[in-house]
Design an enzyme around this catalytic site. Structure first.
Site, PDB file in Angstrom:
ATOM      1  N   LYS A 134       0.839  -1.205   0.000  1.00  0.00           N
ATOM      2  CA  LYS A 134       0.000   0.000   0.000  1.00  0.00           C
ATOM      3  C   LYS A 134       0.879   1.262   0.000  1.00  0.00           C
ATOM      4  O   LYS A 134       0.637   2.196  -0.762  1.00  0.00           O
ATOM      5  CB  LYS A 134      -0.922  -0.019   1.226  1.00  0.00           C
ATOM      6  CG  LYS A 134      -1.897   1.125   1.225  1.00  0.00           C
ATOM      7  CD  LYS A 134      -2.876   1.021   2.380  1.00  0.00           C
ATOM      8  CE  LYS A 134      -3.524   2.363   2.624  1.00  0.00           C
ATOM      9  NZ  LYS A 134      -3.894   2.563   4.007  1.00  0.00           N
ATOM     10  N   ASP A 152      -7.691   1.237   0.453  1.00  0.00           N
ATOM     11  CA  ASP A 152      -7.846   1.486   1.888  1.00  0.00           C
ATOM     12  C   ASP A 152      -9.293   1.152   2.253  1.00  0.00           C
ATOM     13  O   ASP A 152     -10.036   0.586   1.452  1.00  0.00           O
ATOM     14  CB  ASP A 152      -7.458   2.938   2.250  1.00  0.00           C
ATOM     15  CG  ASP A 152      -8.552   3.926   1.865  1.00  0.00           C
ATOM     16  OD1 ASP A 152      -9.441   3.547   1.055  1.00  0.00           O
ATOM     17  OD2 ASP A 152      -8.551   5.050   2.377  1.00  0.00           O
TER      18      ASP A 152
END
Ligand code: SF4
Length: 223
Positions: A134, A152
């Protein structure tokens, strides 16, 4: 939601491949200001901000980095102070033990292997201690070199509500999204979903009556 209702709703809005472009276009109009909420002036500040943003808000990170980046300007600076001092300086972002350790490991590797610069290559970013997919995705996207799509909590919720994925696992959701979203939109797509998720498609009470995707592009709409 009963399965028959879900199938009916999916049929009503049509296939996701046909909806993805209008979804991006309408969200881009609605959230023309959607961008990363972290404040940074260099790739190093970007990397540190994203590393600190785990498990906290971007507002909180910006509050901490406003003074942090005055004190720590180069990778060497993170290694020049005792770890306890760095922990104190990032304390307000939470998980400060792990974050200080990851920051110091990353800075050491930047100096040893990358001439003190944040590498461009996605695989090199992933080598940095404490830098997961991420973080690498966010850093690459902000540098104009998106290699994937950041997933997310907002991206996950909205992708599911919009019927773009049935998955729960972020890696599998990303796999579905990169197959669907045009590559030129990989960087801005998560920002659009994140801002839409904060302003309109709120977790507990989506404001479907205000949503530009309702009713024709969203199978979960309540209007
Ligand atoms: S129509 Fe409702 S559920 Fe669908 S994206 Fe908009 S706010 Fe979310």
């Amino acid at each position: 939601m009963p399965r028959s209702y879900v199938a009916e709703a999916r049929k009503r809005v049509g296939p996701k491949k046909q909806r993805i472009r209008p979804i991006v276009e309408r969200l881009a109009v609605e959230h023309a200001d959607a961008r990363i909420a972290l404040t940074f002036r260099s790739p190093l500040e970007l990397l540190v901000s994203v590393m600190l943003s785990a498990q906290t808000t971007d507002v909180n990170v910006n509050r901490v980095t406003a003074s942090l980046f005055e004190k720590y300007r180069k990778p060497e600076d993170y290694l020049a102070v005792p770890v306890e001092e760095l922990e104190r300086d990032i304390f307000a972002t939470g998980f400060y033990h792990q974050k200080a350790k990851a920051l110091r490991g990353t800075m050491a590797m930047l100096l040893e292997q990358f001439d003190g610069e944040v590498p461009e290559a996605f695989d090199d970013l992933l080598k940095l201690p404490g830098v997961a997919r991420k973080t690498a995705n966010v850093v690459s996207a902000e540098r104009g070199n998106a290699q994937g799509i950041v997933v997310d909590t907002h991206v996950r919720r909205l992708s599911q509500r919009l019927g773009l994925t049935k998955q729960e696992d972020p890696v599998k959701i990303e796999r579905d999204l990169v197959r669907l979203v045009p590559r030129e939109d990989w960087a801005r797509f998560p920002h659009l979903l994140i801002w839409h998720g904060r302003r309109i498609c709120i977790a507990r009470a989506p404001k479907c009556e205000e949503c530009p995707l309702a009713p024709d592009l969203c199978p979960s709409t309540r209007v």
